[in-house]
Design a protein around this motif. Structure first.
Motif, short mmCIF file in Angstrom:
data_model
loop_
_atom_site.label_atom_id
_atom_site.label_comp_id
_atom_site.label_asym_id
_atom_site.label_seq_id
_atom_site.Cartn_x
_atom_site.Cartn_y
_atom_site.Cartn_z
N CYS A 137 1.00 -1.29 0.14
CA CYS A 137 -0.03 -0.05 0.10
C CYS A 137 1.05 1.33 -0.07
CB CYS A 137 -0.83 -0.25 1.18
SG CYS A 137 -0.01 0.14 2.72
N GLN A 138 0.17 2.40 -0.44
CA GLN A 138 1.06 3.70 -0.28
C GLN A 138 1.13 4.14 1.29
OE1 GLN A 138 2.33 4.95 -2.85
NE2 GLN A 138 1.43 2.90 -3.85
N PRO A 139 2.25 4.74 1.55
CA PRO A 139 2.38 5.26 2.93
C PRO A 139 1.38 6.23 3.64
CG PRO A 139 4.28 5.43 1.55
CD PRO A 139 3.37 5.01 0.98
N GLU A 140 0.65 6.68 2.69
CA GLU A 140 -0.65 7.51 3.03
C GLU A 140 -1.95 6.69 3.24
OE1 GLU A 140 1.89 8.51 0.76
OE2 GLU A 140 0.11 8.14 -0.63
N GLU A 141 -1.70 5.51 3.24
CA GLU A 141 -2.91 4.52 3.36
C GLU A 141 -2.61 3.79 4.76
OE1 GLU A 141 -4.48 2.83 -0.82
OE2 GLU A 141 -2.28 2.42 -0.42
N VAL A 142 -1.67 4.18 5.20
CA VAL A 142 -1.32 2.86 6.27
C VAL A 142 -2.00 3.38 7.47
CG1 VAL A 142 0.66 2.44 8.27
CG2 VAL A 142 1.12 2.48 5.88
N ALA A 143 -2.32 4.61 7.84
CA ALA A 143 -3.02 5.02 9.01
C ALA A 143 -4.41 4.07 9.15
CB ALA A 143 -3.29 6.34 9.21
N LYS A 176 10.67 3.10 9.67
CA LYS A 176 10.68 3.14 11.08
C LYS A 176 9.78 4.30 11.52
CE LYS A 176 12.33 2.51 15.06
NZ LYS A 176 11.63 1.54 16.19
N THR A 177 9.93 5.40 10.91
CA THR A 177 8.99 6.62 11.21
C THR A 177 7.72 6.12 11.17
OG1 THR A 177 10.83 8.05 10.53
CG2 THR A 177 8.87 9.16 10.87
N LEU A 178 7.46 5.90 10.00
CA LEU A 178 6.03 5.41 9.86
C LEU A 178 5.47 4.34 10.77
CD1 LEU A 178 3.63 5.93 7.87
CD2 LEU A 178 4.56 3.81 6.46
N PHE A 179 6.10 3.28 11.08
CA PHE A 179 5.98 2.32 12.13
C PHE A 179 5.56 3.04 13.45
CE2 PHE A 179 7.33 -0.59 15.50
CZ PHE A 179 6.71 -1.51 15.32
N ASN A 180 6.62 4.05 13.85
CA ASN A 180 6.34 4.54 15.07
C ASN A 180 4.96 5.65 15.23
OD1 ASN A 180 8.47 3.51 16.13
ND2 ASN A 180 9.76 5.45 15.93
N GLN A 181 4.87 6.28 13.89
CA GLN A 181 3.52 7.11 13.97
C GLN A 181 2.43 6.48 14.04
OE1 GLN A 181 4.33 8.99 10.14
NE2 GLN A 181 5.49 10.85 10.87
N VAL A 182 2.05 5.32 13.80
CA VAL A 182 0.69 4.78 13.37
C VAL A 182 0.52 3.93 14.73
CG1 VAL A 182 0.50 5.04 10.99
CG2 VAL A 182 1.41 2.93 11.92
N LYS A 183 1.27 3.81 15.59
CA LYS A 183 0.98 2.74 16.72
C LYS A 183 -0.10 3.37 17.62
CE LYS A 183 3.36 0.85 20.70
NZ LYS A 183 4.16 -0.40 20.68
N THR A 184 -0.35 4.23 17.73
CA THR A 184 -1.56 4.81 18.58
C THR A 184 -2.70 4.58 17.99
OG1 THR A 184 -1.20 7.09 17.70
CG2 THR A 184 -0.27 6.60 19.81
N LEU A 185 -2.93 4.40 16.53
CA LEU A 185 -4.09 4.06 15.84
C LEU A 185 -4.50 2.53 16.25
CD1 LEU A 185 -3.28 6.23 12.74
CD2 LEU A 185 -4.54 6.89 14.54
N HIS A 186 -3.60 1.85 16.48
CA HIS A 186 -3.87 0.28 16.35
C HIS A 186 -4.99 0.11 17.63
CE1 HIS A 186 -3.11 -4.12 16.67
NE2 HIS A 186 -2.19 -3.85 15.65
#
Ligand SMILES: *Cc1c(COP(=O)(O)O)cnc(C)c1O
Length: 228
Positions: A137-143, A176-186
């Motif tokens: 997927c695109q990085p923008e779709e990850v959240a 790694k940055t993306l991985f850290n950013q979305v953790k709170t959405l889990h």
């Protein structure tokens, strides 16, 4: 020629050195042995050296090995492209699927995972450096995908898988940055613990950037022969 034991020890040594360099504990990086194209006997020999986690890319080949090696306690990871009409086998036969990049695939895997099995571990594949030919997927779709996938009942959404272009070290740090950013959405943030990146050629760079699982084929088993 190196024995598989020697090559595995060499790779484990590389992981340890890279961790030391990065100020990390060696136990924080798991070695996934990528065994595509190699015969079941090679996996059995690798297993005898202590390796338990194996990664396969091609479903038919993997299913044959899973059957042949049913007497071993292997943790099977599917790291290839996931086709929508092949999810049933993945849901039933594997412990991990790394190549999930769409909600529909995850929904199918969740509904096809047997209730008697533990949840299927999932990594979201992200096309971190915008390659045309790559899945993910695109990085923008990850959240949004993290929000939705983490709520599916028979899955455990563990993290992100990336395959950046060779030598693209910046992409590893972006992951790694993306991985850290979305953790709170889990929905279950404690499950979000896996950054699957690093292959034979970029193992050190991936560990420096925070990889928790390196997927190593060539350095363990030698070059692959696709002619057979
Ligand atoms: C084949 C493969 C690997 C292993 O690559 P090597 O360069 O042989 O270590 C890792 N990850 C994926 C997704 C692969 O397809």
């Amino acid at each position: 020629m190196n024995s598989l034991k020697e090559s595995r020890n060499q790779v484990l040594g590389q992981i340890e050195a890279a961790c030391q360099q990065a100020g990390r504990q060696a136990e924080t990086v798991q070695l996934l042995a990528v065994s595509k194209t190699h015969p079941s006997e090679a996996l059995r020999e690798m297993y005898a050296t202590g390796q338990r986690e194996f990664g396969e890319n091609y479903l038919q080949e993997a299913l044959e090995k899973i059957e042949t090696l049913a007497d071993l306690e292997i943790e099977w990871h599917f790291i290839g492209h996931v086709q929508r009409n092949k999810t049933k086998h993945l849901a039933e036969k594997f412990a991990w699927v790394h190549g999930v990049d769409r909600l529909i695939i995850a929904e199918r895997l969740s509904s096809q995972r047997l209730a008697t099995q533990p949840p299927l571990n999932i990594c979201l594949q992200v096309n971190i450096d915008g390659q045309d030919s790559k899945d993910g997927c695109q990085p923008e779709e990850v959240a949004e995908l993290v929000q939705k996938l983490s709520q599916l009942p028979h899955l455990r959404l563990r993290g992100i898988m990336v395959i950046p272009a060779p030598h693209n070290t910046a992409a590893l740090w972006d992951a790694k940055t993306l991985f850290n950013q979305v953790k709170t959405l889990h929905a279950h943030p404690e499950d979000w613990d896996t950054l699957s990146m690093g292959m034979s050629a970029d193992l050190e760079a991936a560990i420096a950037a925070g990889s928790t699982m390196v997927r190593i084929g060539t350095a363990l088993f030698g070059a692959r022969d696709y002619s057979k």
